[in-house]
Design an enzyme around this catalytic site. Structure first.
Site, PDB file in Angstrom:
ATOM      1  N   GLU A 333       8.718   2.102   2.477  1.00  0.00           N
ATOM      2  CA  GLU A 333       8.220   3.356   1.877  1.00  0.00           C
ATOM      3  C   GLU A 333       9.316   4.033   1.056  1.00  0.00           C
ATOM      4  O   GLU A 333       9.048   4.581  -0.011  1.00  0.00           O
ATOM      5  CB  GLU A 333       7.667   4.297   2.951  1.00  0.00           C
ATOM      6  CG  GLU A 333       6.552   3.714   3.818  1.00  0.00           C
ATOM      7  CD  GLU A 333       5.445   2.996   3.064  1.00  0.00           C
ATOM      8  OE1 GLU A 333       5.205   3.321   1.882  1.00  0.00           O
ATOM      9  OE2 GLU A 333       4.837   2.079   3.647  1.00  0.00           O
ATOM     10  N   TYR A 419       2.015  -8.062  -2.119  1.00  0.00           N
ATOM     11  CA  TYR A 419       3.256  -7.759  -1.400  1.00  0.00           C
ATOM     12  C   TYR A 419       4.191  -8.971  -1.351  1.00  0.00           C
ATOM     13  O   TYR A 419       5.329  -8.919  -1.796  1.00  0.00           O
ATOM     14  CB  TYR A 419       2.942  -7.360   0.044  1.00  0.00           C
ATOM     15  CG  TYR A 419       2.302  -6.005   0.195  1.00  0.00           C
ATOM     16  CD1 TYR A 419       0.943  -5.834  -0.028  1.00  0.00           C
ATOM     17  CD2 TYR A 419       3.050  -4.896   0.579  1.00  0.00           C
ATOM     18  CE1 TYR A 419       0.342  -4.595   0.124  1.00  0.00           C
ATOM     19  CE2 TYR A 419       2.463  -3.652   0.730  1.00  0.00           C
ATOM     20  CZ  TYR A 419       1.112  -3.501   0.499  1.00  0.00           C
ATOM     21  OH  TYR A 419       0.535  -2.272   0.642  1.00  0.00           O
TER      22      TYR A 419
HETATM   23  N1  BES Z   1       1.355   2.098  -0.683  1.00  0.00           N
HETATM   24  C1  BES Z   1       1.115   1.380   0.513  1.00  0.00           C
HETATM   25  C2  BES Z   1      -0.112   1.812   1.249  1.00  0.00           C
HETATM   26  C3  BES Z   1      -1.393   1.612   0.490  1.00  0.00           C
HETATM   27  C4  BES Z   1      -1.666   0.412  -0.131  1.00  0.00           C
HETATM   28  C5  BES Z   1      -2.330   2.613   0.416  1.00  0.00           C
HETATM   29  C6  BES Z   1      -2.855   0.261  -0.822  1.00  0.00           C
HETATM   30  C7  BES Z   1      -3.505   2.449  -0.276  1.00  0.00           C
HETATM   31  C8  BES Z   1      -3.771   1.277  -0.904  1.00  0.00           C
HETATM   32  C9  BES Z   1       2.301   1.448   1.448  1.00  0.00           C
HETATM   33  O1  BES Z   1       3.519   1.527   0.803  1.00  0.00           O
HETATM   34  C10 BES Z   1       2.339   0.161   2.203  1.00  0.00           C
HETATM   35  O2  BES Z   1       2.469  -0.841   1.579  1.00  0.00           O
HETATM   36  N2  BES Z   1       2.215   0.190   3.516  1.00  0.00           N
HETATM   37  C11 BES Z   1       2.218  -1.001   4.326  1.00  0.00           C
HETATM   38  C12 BES Z   1       3.488  -1.157   5.070  1.00  0.00           C
HETATM   39  C13 BES Z   1       4.495  -2.061   4.476  1.00  0.00           C
HETATM   40  C14 BES Z   1       5.681  -2.241   5.404  1.00  0.00           C
HETATM   41  C15 BES Z   1       4.004  -3.395   4.014  1.00  0.00           C
HETATM   42  C16 BES Z   1       1.124  -0.830   5.365  1.00  0.00           C
HETATM   43  O3  BES Z   1       0.520   0.225   5.397  1.00  0.00           O
HETATM   44  O4  BES Z   1       0.898  -1.746   6.136  1.00  0.00           O
HETATM   45 ZN    ZN Z   2       3.911  -0.251  -0.252  1.00  0.00          ZN
END
Ligand code: BES
Ligand code: ZN
Length: 642
Positions: A333, A419
């Site tokens: 984050e 990702y």
């Molecule tokens: N920005 C994302 C959360 C998100 C993604 C909200 C798509 C809405 C739509 C956040 O930064 C994220 O990627 N969170 C991941 C954790 C990360 C360690 C891979 C999660 O929520 O699992």
């Molecule tokens: Zn993210």
């Protein structure tokens, strides 16, 4: 046009469009027919827009600032008030502003010209289930601001309203927004596209003794109003609000934690390494540009691990493991403060530029703060997730980094592909060009595009400049395979983890039955090793063998939510019944999608659909609207038949 005539039109519009009823939603023609002459509803060809997920006419008019004045009403689960938007004409003759809305009840609209406010005719178009409805506002000549009087819907996709029972303290309700990707429009009428950046201010009226926090500078409350200011232009999806009985504790002068008092000490202790992460991240990619970095730990129904709201990351409490072993979430984050918040994907088809680049930076920061072994283990776990994601993909096009043009809903495009494939693409480039060249390249990319939006094509253009310095480092065909190819790229650099190799050897002995669980070298295992051990157990392992592990290591009651969720998934697939009561408790308490979607799916697929549906019937009201939508779809077949 005279003021009187304008007013008449506005009143007609008010009568026609002050509410959005379901009948009008169904047919664009019906909505258009009700529109007064001054605001003929336009027809939309979203596929031809630069951002296919927004109705906003950003080529004609741009919003530059929004001032939100909202009261938070827990009884009706609504935000009620005004959004005042400053506008700039891109085309001098533009006479219409189109905003995105989703389930907003628009009462009236005013426009300001020459310093005076007057009612403005408006019309709300047909509702699309993913995109919401366009709010089309007639702009008088010289208008430089519009003000929308509105109320949010209790079922707003971007807001979750928690009953007091869903909080740690159980005494006060809680609400928060989750606006990525296109849910800001359910909180306020906005040009809800990441191509547009705005500053914002807000005055929030919340019941005492609740505290409001936002992704902005927070001022001390005055006469019941809590006010906020975000001076740096951000895309709409980064506007964020939470209201609850929360307290703050500093980690250092820049970093601190907001959460319910019950969780504050544990959260502060867990995330104490955040300042080191900021140092590591800044050393690699330039200064942290958002002044403060605070974190808000939400109740367990939060559907994500984290959300990178600027100045105030929102987090799941399931990241608090007690041993700081899940803090790569914070690194992630925080990394969005560069990739995403500073340099933003121009459309959600380019979401790998947010999530993939961020995951790469996360890995680099984890390596810097915790050492190369933890980084290698985490990336090795990610490779396995990527393989599963690719194998399970509904459509092969969704395994491309550049997502297909016909993507209907940005949420469809958020998978581990963006990702993990995204992060490994950068790792591949790093290895080919060398860190001496690649690190400065990425840093200058963040500098050059700071506070701007980028497409995949922009990124590749920048990459060409780097390639010209080392023409033989990568081939066009290799880049093309990463960006447009499907499945696993043939040049994916596999992480090497000695710890995981040792673990595999020990696991093989236990699986073969040559050693007892007590003889596994588990005393020194980190969370990452436990995850690897559990994930790589054969799916068809006899349930009674999982029983042996459970007896030795109490995995069904693991306090670490990642370990517990991995174990539950294996338990369901292997039919290990004794874990079921704990699984039910977990599903009833935790709303984090990453953990629960696959568990519901696995229960359903292994003949436990009845249990899944019974648990879901209880838990559904406690889940976020986003999670409800996903699990409704997972469990829909039999539900429809019932
Ligand atoms: N920005 C994302 C959360 C998100 C993604 C909200 C798509 C809405 C739509 C956040 O930064 C994220 O990627 N969170 C991941 C954790 C990360 C360690 C891979 C999660 O929520 O699992
Ligand atoms: Zn993210």
């Amino acid at each position: 046009m005279t003021r009187a005539a304008l007013l008449m039109i506005a009143l007609a519009a008010l009568a026609a469009c002050g509410r959005k009823d379901k009948a009008a939603e169904a047919s664009p023609a019906a909505a258009a027919a009700e529109a007064p002459a001054a605001v003929q509803l336009r027809s939309f060809n979203l596929a031809a827009q630069k951002d296919q997920f927004s109705y906003a006419n950003v080529d004609e008019v741009r919003t530059t600032h929004v001032d939100l004045n909202l009261s938070v009403d827990f009884a009706t689960k609504t935000l009620d008030g005004t959004a005042t938007l400053d506008i700039e004409r891109v085309k001098p003759e533009a006479d219409t502003l189109i905003l995105d809305t989703d389930d907003l009840a628009v009462r009236s609209v005013e426009a300001r010209a020459g310093g005076a406010w007057a009612p403005a005719p408006f019309v709300l178009g047909a509702d699309d289930p993913s995109l919401g409805a366009p709010l089309q506002i007639a702009l008088p000549a010289g208008a430089d601001a519009v003000r929308v009087f509105y109320r949010t819907d209790p079922g707003a996709q971007g807001l979750q309203w928690l009953d007091k029972e869903q909080t740690a303290g159980k005494r006060h309700p809680f609400m928060y927004s989750q606006n990525q990707a296109i849910h800001a429009r359910s909180m306020a009428p906005l040009q809800d596209t990441p191509q547009i950046r705005i500053t914002y201010t807000a005055g929030i009226k919340a019941p005492e003794p609740l505290v409001a926090v936002m992704s902005a500078i927070r001022h001390e409350p005055e006469s019941g109003i809590q006010s906020f200011r975000m001076d740096q232009p951000i895309p709409s999806y980064l506007i964020a609000l939470a209201v609850g009985y929360i307290a703050f504790k500093a980690i250092d002068d820049q970093v601190g934690v907001w959460t319910e008092p019950e969780m504050l000490e544990a959260a502060v202790a867990e995330f104490s390494e955040t300042p080191q992460m900021i140092v590591a991240n800044s050393a690699l990619y330039g200064p942290y540009r958002w002044e403060r970095y605070d974190m808000l730990v939400l109740p367990p129904s939060f559907p994500f691990g984290g959300m990178e709201n600027p100045r105030l990351t929102f987090l799941t409490p399931t990241a608090i493991a007690g041993d700081k072993s899940l803090t790569s979430l914070i690194a992630h984050e925080l990394a969005h403060s560069w990739s995403g918040n500073l340099v933003t994907n121009a459309t959600w088809r380019d979401s790998w530029l947010n999530e993939g680049v961020t995951s790469y930076v996360e890995n680099r920061v984890v390596e810097a703060v915790y050492g190369p072994e933890r980084d290698a283990m985490e990336r090795a776990l990610d490779v396995e997730t990527l393989k599963t994601t690719i194998a399970d993909a509904d459509r092969p096009e969704l395994t491309q980094l550049k997502l297909p043009a016909d993507l209907k809903d940005p949420d469809e495009g958020f998978s581990q592909v963006a990702y993990v494939k995204g992060a490994f693409f950068l790792k591949f480039l790093e290895e080919r060009f060398g860190r001496d060249a690649f690190d400065p390249f990425l840093k200058s990319y963040f500098d050059k595009y700071a506070f701007k939006s980028v497409t995949t094509e922009d990124f590749l253009g920048e990459l060409n400049a780097l390639r010209s310095t080392q023409p033989d480092a990568v081939l066009d065909s290799e880049i093309d395979e990463w960006i447009n190819g499907r499945g696993m790229p043939s040049t994916l650099p596999l992480p090497q983890s000695d710890a995981f190799e040792r673990l595999a050897a020990a696991q093989a002995k236990w699986v073969a039955g040559t050693i007892q669980p007590a003889a596994l070298p588990s005393a020194q295992w980190t969370t990452q090793e436990w995850l690897r051990f559990i994930n790589t157990l054969p799916d068809d392992i006899p349930a009674q063998r999982l029983g042996e592990l459970d007896a030795a290591f109490a995995l069904s009651t693991a306090g670490n939510a990642e370990i517990a969720a991995a174990w539950y998934l294996k338990a369901v697939r292997a039919g290990y019944e004794p874990a079921l009561p704990e699984i039910e408790k977990f599903l009833a308490r935790v709303g984090r999608g990453k953990f629960i979607y696959r568990l519901y799916e696995a229960l359903d697929e292994t003949g436990r659909g009845d249990i899944a549906r019974a648990v879901y019937a209880q838990a559904r009201p406690t889940y976020h609207p986003i999670a409800q939508k996903r699990i409704d779809a997972i469990l829909k077949d039999e539900t429809a038949a019932n």
